[in-house]
Write a protein that holds these residues in place. Structure first.
Motif, short mmCIF file in Angstrom:
data_model
loop_
_atom_site.label_atom_id
_atom_site.label_comp_id
_atom_site.label_asym_id
_atom_site.label_seq_id
_atom_site.Cartn_x
_atom_site.Cartn_y
_atom_site.Cartn_z
N UNK A 191 10.02 5.92 -10.71
CA UNK A 191 9.57 5.79 -12.09
C UNK A 191 8.75 4.54 -12.37
N UNK A 192 8.47 3.75 -11.34
CA UNK A 192 7.85 2.44 -11.54
C UNK A 192 6.33 2.54 -11.68
N UNK A 193 5.79 1.69 -12.54
CA UNK A 193 4.35 1.66 -12.74
C UNK A 193 3.63 1.26 -11.46
N UNK A 194 4.24 0.41 -10.65
CA UNK A 194 3.64 0.00 -9.39
C UNK A 194 3.40 1.18 -8.45
N UNK A 195 4.32 2.13 -8.45
CA UNK A 195 4.14 3.34 -7.64
C UNK A 195 2.98 4.17 -8.15
N UNK A 196 2.93 4.36 -9.47
CA UNK A 196 1.85 5.18 -10.03
C UNK A 196 0.49 4.55 -9.80
N UNK A 197 0.40 3.24 -9.92
CA UNK A 197 -0.87 2.56 -9.68
C UNK A 197 -1.30 2.69 -8.22
N UNK A 198 -0.35 2.58 -7.30
CA UNK A 198 -0.70 2.69 -5.89
C UNK A 198 -1.10 4.12 -5.54
N UNK A 296 -4.14 4.38 5.44
CA UNK A 296 -2.85 4.38 6.14
C UNK A 296 -1.93 3.31 5.58
N UNK A 297 -2.48 2.17 5.24
CA UNK A 297 -1.67 1.08 4.66
C UNK A 297 -1.11 1.50 3.30
N UNK A 298 -1.91 2.17 2.50
CA UNK A 298 -1.44 2.67 1.20
C UNK A 298 -0.31 3.68 1.39
N UNK A 299 -0.43 4.56 2.37
CA UNK A 299 0.60 5.56 2.62
C UNK A 299 1.93 4.90 2.99
N UNK A 300 1.87 3.86 3.81
CA UNK A 300 3.09 3.16 4.22
C UNK A 300 3.79 2.55 3.02
N UNK A 301 3.03 1.97 2.12
CA UNK A 301 3.65 1.29 0.98
C UNK A 301 4.10 2.25 -0.11
N UNK A 302 3.49 3.43 -0.20
CA UNK A 302 4.04 4.47 -1.07
C UNK A 302 5.40 4.93 -0.55
N UNK A 303 5.53 5.03 0.77
CA UNK A 303 6.83 5.38 1.35
C UNK A 303 7.88 4.33 0.97
N UNK A 304 7.51 3.05 1.02
CA UNK A 304 8.48 2.01 0.67
C UNK A 304 8.91 2.09 -0.80
#
Length: 551
Positions: A191-198, A296-304
């Motif tokens: 639910x975090x805004x950081x996730x939606x922005x990424x 690829x870097x964005x995908x890794x941090x969306x997983x986190x």
């Protein structure tokens, strides 16, 4: 007694929710009444049909599906006696859309699933197997959306924050109100805004890749104000591609001017580089990283992000280790931001969550044995008085030892037979303030006398604790609910030199995260190096999962 995994509880709730969507309202189910229902029961029976499991991935999914279908009299969700229902195709489309969330579709084997759905006739065995395949894949996808594809504890270094709460009531409510599987799964996202922005940044970079990515700036000598030529033109095109430089009207200039220098500084700021406006070796190497690597870097941090608890607290402190940055947050707004120094590669700051319980002004530092040996053997053998001059005290039991009486040469390379502590003072490694958060790692946040370190771009330099650029301001944030303690009073107590402990009436959560790409409140996308190799490890684990699913 065995405890059910949070992953299983939430995905079970998801399938139950889908069942409520298909059949809203309270119902009571009897035993199977149709041939299709009987076949579903046979397939889900623990000692039923031999051969390949009808459920994808793991035996626990068959058990979960068995509980679900048994509770509803084995009535199907996705098919009926005439073939697949429209909701089956809607589920496949929802799974295809998971790419937008940074989840690969490989584990769901969509092509095979679509083929099964397209050629399904009225054969009861085929329909029953398709039903269970669809439900099993929905369950697997729900697990990935809620908790990620990799277990955070398996990540190296381990991620010890969370896990996300299952919250079945919230999931059920969302599913019961929405028949579209796409929106039902969306309720499981962070639910975090950081996730939606990424996630939005991922879409932008994929669109950028589809247009061919960005122009590579050729290698060569540094570029700075006054430089001219084709490499300057390439630099302009590169910075325009990522929005660091506004597009120019007409012919771009081959001269490195002040607006271009400002754009270089903006790029450097987004990548954690020294903001000097010069395209030197490090900046050029970062400019040349291809868009595919950034995706690829964005995908890794969306997983986190799927490992982050849904609720972080009304007031909390967050440290992002690769960014060497701390943020104090109140009511979802950043109240304070500062640079930090974190642990060296071989003395890593752990990724975990804790609670700041008290402030210690003018702390005493009790050195861990390994650090004590490293510190003392560096100087004491040639200059025993260095120990005293820098405030260190040596103890054997209750007895204080004189560093001049110790044969340092004989001890070198062995474990110290005495305890070492450092008195409060200007040389104390903890500085004038320690934020205490008791934990098994003996890691905390503290001041430091080494102020010059905060000007460095690479700040993985500590023994594992987090050193603070502006500790008094952070103390003011933590003491907001302690009216007798202002930031000014903390500063005065620090100058007084006496050790004072201030317990917080409302302890404040602290999270030590690891994010190498993130979007700030102004909408700027940031990338950082991977000081602990966690990106490399996570990428390897995700590739392994894909290989295992494709066997």
């Amino acid at each position: 007694m065995c405890r059910r995994s949070p992953r299983l509880s939430v995905v079970s709730s998801v399938l139950t929710g889908l069942a409520l969507v298909a059949h809203p309202g309270p119902q009571s189910f009897s035993s199977p009444s149709s041939g299709l229902e009987h076949r579903l029961e046979e397939l889900l029976r623990p000692r039923g049909v031999s051969g390949k499991s009808p459920c994808p991935g793991a035996k626990h999914r068959c058990r979960t599906l068995g509980e679900l279908y048994s509770s509803r009299g084995f009535q199907p969700l996705w098919v009926d006696a005439t073939g697949p229902r429209p909701r089956a195709r809607a589920l496949v489309e929802a799974l295809r859309a998971s790419r937008l969330e940074g989840l690969g579709t490989g584990p769901y084997r969509l092509e095979a699933l679509e083929a099964l759905t397209a050629r399904a006739g009225t054969d009861l065995d085929s329909l029953a197997r398709l039903e269970l395949r669809l439900s099993g894949v929905a369950l697997l996808h729900a697990e990935h959306r809620r908790h990620g594809r990799v277990s955070p504890e398996e990540q190296r270094p381990p991620w010890r924050i969370g896990p996300r709460e299952a919250e079945p009531a919230r999931v059920l409510a969302a599913l019961a109100q929405e028949t579209d599987p796409l929106e039902a799964f969306a309720a499981l996202d962070p639910p975090h805004e950081g996730y939606r922005r990424l996630r939005a940044a991922l879409a932008e970079y994929r669109a950028l890749a589809a247009r061919g990515g960005w122009l590579q700036v050729p290698k060569g000598p540094p570029l700075s104000l006054g430089s001219r030529g084709k490499r300057v033109l390439a630099l302009r095109a590169r910075l325009e591609a990522t929005g660091d430089l506004a597009p120019t009207d007409g012919e771009p200039s081959p001269t490195f001017d002040e607006p271009l220098a400002a754009a270089v500084r903006a790029f450097q700021q987004r990548h954690g580089l020294p903001e000097d406006g010069v395209v030197g070796k490090s900046t050029l190497a970062t400019l040349r990283v291809p868009v595919t690597a950034r995706i690829r870097q964005l995908l890794l941090n969306l997983e986190r992000w799927r490992w982050v608890p849904d609720r972080l607290g009304e007031r909390y402190v967050a440290v992002n280790i690769p960014a060497y940055e701390l943020r104090a947050v109140a009511s979802d707004a950043v109240a304070l931001q500062m640079r930090v120094v974190v642990g060296q590669h071989d003395k890593r700051t752990p990724i975990f969550a804790d609670t700041i319980e008290r402030l210690i002004i003018n702390p005493v530092w009790s050195l861990p044995p390994r650090i004590a040996a490293e510190k003392l053997f560096e100087r004491a053998p040639s200059d025993p008085q260095w120990v005293t001059r820098n405030g260190y005290q040596l103890f054997s039991g209750k007895q204080t030892l004189d560093p001049n009486d110790i044969d340092w040469t004989a001890l070198e390379g062995s474990r110290l037979p005495f305890r070492v502590r450092q008195k409060p003072g200007s040389n104390n490694a903890l500085g004038r303030l320690k934020l205490d958060m008791p934990n098994r790692f003996s890691v905390y946040l503290h001041d430091t006398p080494q102020r010059r370190l905060f000007a460095l771009p690479y700040r993985a330099l500590s023994y594992g604790c987090v050193r603070l650029e502006r500790p008094v301001e952070l103390a003011g944030f933590l003491l907001a609910n302690e009216p007798e303690w202002s930031a000014e009073r903390v500063a005065e107590a620090m100058e007084a030199g006496q050790t004072v402990t201030v317990a917080l009436s409302e302890p404040v959560p602290v999270y030590l995260f690891y994010s190498t790409s993130f979007v700030d409140e102004a909408g700027r996308l940031h990338f950082r190096p991977d000081p602990y190799g966690a990106d490399k490890d996570l990428a390897w684990r995700l590739r392994k999962i894909d290989r295992d699913w494709n066997r």
